[in-house]
Design a protein around this motif. Structure first.
Motif, PDB file in Angstrom:
ATOM      1  N   ASP A 142     113.340   2.205 -41.247  1.00 53.57           N
ATOM      2  CA  ASP A 142     114.672   2.175 -41.944  1.00 53.57           C
ATOM      3  C   ASP A 142     115.502   3.853 -41.485  1.00 53.57           C
ATOM      4  O   ASP A 142     116.808   2.900 -41.913  1.00 53.57           O
ATOM      5  CB  ASP A 142     114.287   2.286 -43.489  1.00 53.57           C
ATOM      6  N   ASN A 143     115.148   3.883 -41.147  1.00 52.37           N
ATOM      7  CA  ASN A 143     116.033   5.361 -40.929  1.00 52.37           C
ATOM      8  C   ASN A 143     115.946   6.027 -39.583  1.00 52.37           C
ATOM      9  O   ASN A 143     117.125   7.110 -38.886  1.00 52.37           O
ATOM     10  CB  ASN A 143     116.217   6.237 -41.613  1.00 52.37           C
ATOM     11  N   GLN A 144     115.828   5.109 -38.525  1.00 56.91           N
ATOM     12  CA  GLN A 144     115.206   5.425 -37.287  1.00 56.91           C
ATOM     13  C   GLN A 144     116.704   5.475 -36.652  1.00 56.91           C
ATOM     14  O   GLN A 144     116.487   6.578 -35.838  1.00 56.91           O
ATOM     15  CB  GLN A 144     114.145   4.303 -37.113  1.00 56.91           C
ATOM     16  N   VAL A 145     117.640   4.716 -36.287  1.00 56.36           N
ATOM     17  CA  VAL A 145     118.283   4.291 -35.628  1.00 56.36           C
ATOM     18  C   VAL A 145     119.431   5.783 -36.068  1.00 56.36           C
ATOM     19  O   VAL A 145     119.872   6.517 -34.957  1.00 56.36           O
ATOM     20  CB  VAL A 145     119.219   3.429 -35.966  1.00 56.36           C
ATOM     21  N   GLU A 146     119.263   5.869 -37.226  1.00 54.76           N
ATOM     22  CA  GLU A 146     120.369   7.038 -37.858  1.00 54.76           C
ATOM     23  C   GLU A 146     120.333   8.563 -37.727  1.00 54.76           C
ATOM     24  O   GLU A 146     120.691   9.600 -36.709  1.00 54.76           O
ATOM     25  CB  GLU A 146     120.786   6.886 -39.042  1.00 54.76           C
ATOM     26  N   LEU A 147     118.800   8.467 -37.443  1.00 56.13           N
ATOM     27  CA  LEU A 147     118.385   9.538 -37.066  1.00 56.13           C
ATOM     28  C   LEU A 147     117.976  10.367 -35.766  1.00 56.13           C
ATOM     29  O   LEU A 147     118.163  11.450 -35.447  1.00 56.13           O
ATOM     30  CB  LEU A 147     117.241  10.363 -37.569  1.00 56.13           C
ATOM     31  N   TYR A 148     117.624   9.183 -35.101  1.00 54.65           N
ATOM     32  CA  TYR A 148     117.548   9.675 -33.352  1.00 54.65           C
ATOM     33  C   TYR A 148     118.905   9.739 -33.151  1.00 54.65           C
ATOM     34  O   TYR A 148     118.424  10.639 -31.828  1.00 54.65           O
ATOM     35  CB  TYR A 148     117.009   8.151 -32.735  1.00 54.65           C
ATOM     36  N   ASP A 149     120.312   9.498 -33.701  1.00 53.61           N
ATOM     37  CA  ASP A 149     121.746  10.115 -33.229  1.00 53.61           C
ATOM     38  C   ASP A 149     121.580  11.248 -33.121  1.00 53.61           C
ATOM     39  O   ASP A 149     121.978  11.940 -32.416  1.00 53.61           O
ATOM     40  CB  ASP A 149     122.052   8.972 -33.810  1.00 53.61           C
ATOM     41  N   VAL A 150     121.652  11.581 -34.883  1.00 59.04           N
ATOM     42  CA  VAL A 150     121.939  13.323 -34.700  1.00 59.04           C
ATOM     43  C   VAL A 150     120.472  13.973 -34.034  1.00 59.04           C
ATOM     44  O   VAL A 150     121.544  14.192 -33.387  1.00 59.04           O
ATOM     45  CB  VAL A 150     121.045  13.169 -36.926  1.00 59.04           C
ATOM     46  N   ILE A 151     119.289  13.502 -34.008  1.00 62.35           N
ATOM     47  CA  ILE A 151     118.333  14.446 -32.969  1.00 62.35           C
ATOM     48  C   ILE A 151     119.278  14.873 -31.485  1.00 62.35           C
ATOM     49  O   ILE A 151     119.131  15.195 -31.226  1.00 62.35           O
ATOM     50  CB  ILE A 151     116.933  14.006 -32.774  1.00 62.35           C
TER      51      ILE A 151
END
Length: 350
Positions: free
Chosen positions: A132-141
């Motif tokens: 559910d949050n993978q795209v957002e958090l991968y971008d932050v990483i």
């Protein structure tokens, strides 16, 4: 130079909400953790996941002690707390929206819940990555908005349990833009120069025997990570010697080292010892220990010797289970199955 305390994988409610472990937690917090916050002039406490043991329910006793002995005392200190989700804190596996963390932010004014990620000073705190949050958090990483990342990550190559590295999960290369990554999730301390696993603060099963536990102080300016170890060991192994052990009486250092612990008494062979003396020693240990297990090593136990080819391979029961799993598992998940096989043994002997 602001210091932040990092304490992860507390797993409140471990081992069936056993009061023995709850009491051990409180002793560590009162005598080590809270004084450590004052001594190191900590600015805020970061909890990167797995505050609770169970994803599905919280025992009322565990809830009461966790709130009174941990959160309420932090609130009384005026200590800001930032808490992220771990995989044990969320109900579903594809989303973190249903969890056992959000209500803590409503109960305590000093507690800030981090549903996805939050950056402050030189630190970014991140919750468990799920579909559910993978795209957002991968971008932050990838963008690395701060120097240091603190979270609950499953990164390939790091030990899940002693001797068994993770064969799946996130690639270490994903974190190349950060100066340091501090993670919970795996209960084995590890440091590869970039990623540091903090482990859990207290010993909770036999896999933790002899392992360093505690919490850490992160210096926000230098990135220095200082461990504050938990001196209260839960598990002890005593190699029985009938010429020394039976002579011990209450108050002797030999016995005092076993007080209030889960003790494994190792006997080479019942045939070769005086059983009356052994019984006397076991009774003495039982009077002061939390739990006592007696192991005879000439049988199928911790030091069973198995002949493999021309070599003699010394294997524990746990190793035998894991070795069997590797031999019989199919596909590419042999290491995952092997690691999972160790968990029932650890729980059964805790």
């Amino acid at each position: 130079m602001p210091n932040f305390a990092i304490i992860s994988d507390q797993h409140w409610g471990v081992n069936g909400d056993n009061p023995f472990f709850l009491d051990n937690y409180v002793k560590f917090y009162d005598n080590i953790f809270f004084p450590g916050l004052v001594e190191h002039k900590v600015k805020a406490v970061l909890i990167p996941g797995d505050f609770w043991q169970s994803r599905k329910n919280i025992n009322p006793l565990t809830l009461s002690i966790a709130c009174k002995e941990f959160f309420a005392k932090l609130e009384a200190m005026g200590m800001p707390v930032f808490i992220a989700y771990g995989n044990h804190d969320v109900y579903y596996k594809n989303t973190n929206t249903v969890n056992t963390i959000d209500f803590l932010g409503e109960m305590f004014d000093n507690v800030t819940v981090v549903p996805t990620h939050l950056s402050f000073d030189n630190i970014t705190l991140m919750s468990w990555i799920c579909p559910d949050n993978q795209v957002e958090l991968y971008d932050v990483i990838e963008k690395a908005p701060t120097k240091y990342l603190v979270g609950h990550f499953e990164i390939e190559g790091h030990e899940m349990t002693p001797g068994y590295p993770c064969q799946h999960g996130l690639s270490k290369g994903m974190f190349a833009n950060w100066e340091k990554v501090v993670s919970g999730h795996f209960h084995v301390r590890g440091d590869d120069g970039l990623v540091f696993y903090t482990s859990n603060p207290s010993q909770t099963n036999w896999a933790d025997y002899g392992a360093a536990k505690g919490f850490h102080i992160l210096n926000d300016e230098t990135g220095e990570l200082t461990p504050i170890d938990n001196p209260y060991e839960v598990y002890a192994v005593h190699d029985y010697d009938e010429y020394v052990s039976p002579a011990a009486v209450i108050g002797d250092p030999l016995l005092e080292n076993l007080r209030d612990k889960i003790v494994k008494i190792v006997v080479t062979s019942y045939v070769d010892v005086n059983l009356d003396l052994l019984k006397k020693f076991i009774v003495a240990v039982t009077e002061i220990a939390h739990k006592v297990v007696v192991v005879e090593t000439e049988k199928f136990t911790a030091k069973t010797e198995l002949e493999v080819g021309e070599d003699i391979k010394v294997m524990s029961i746990r190793d035998v289970l894991v070795d069997f799993a590797k031999e019989t598992a199919t596909g590419d998940n042999k290491d995952d199955v092997a690691a999972a096989m160790g968990a029932p043994y650890d729980k059964a002997t805790s």
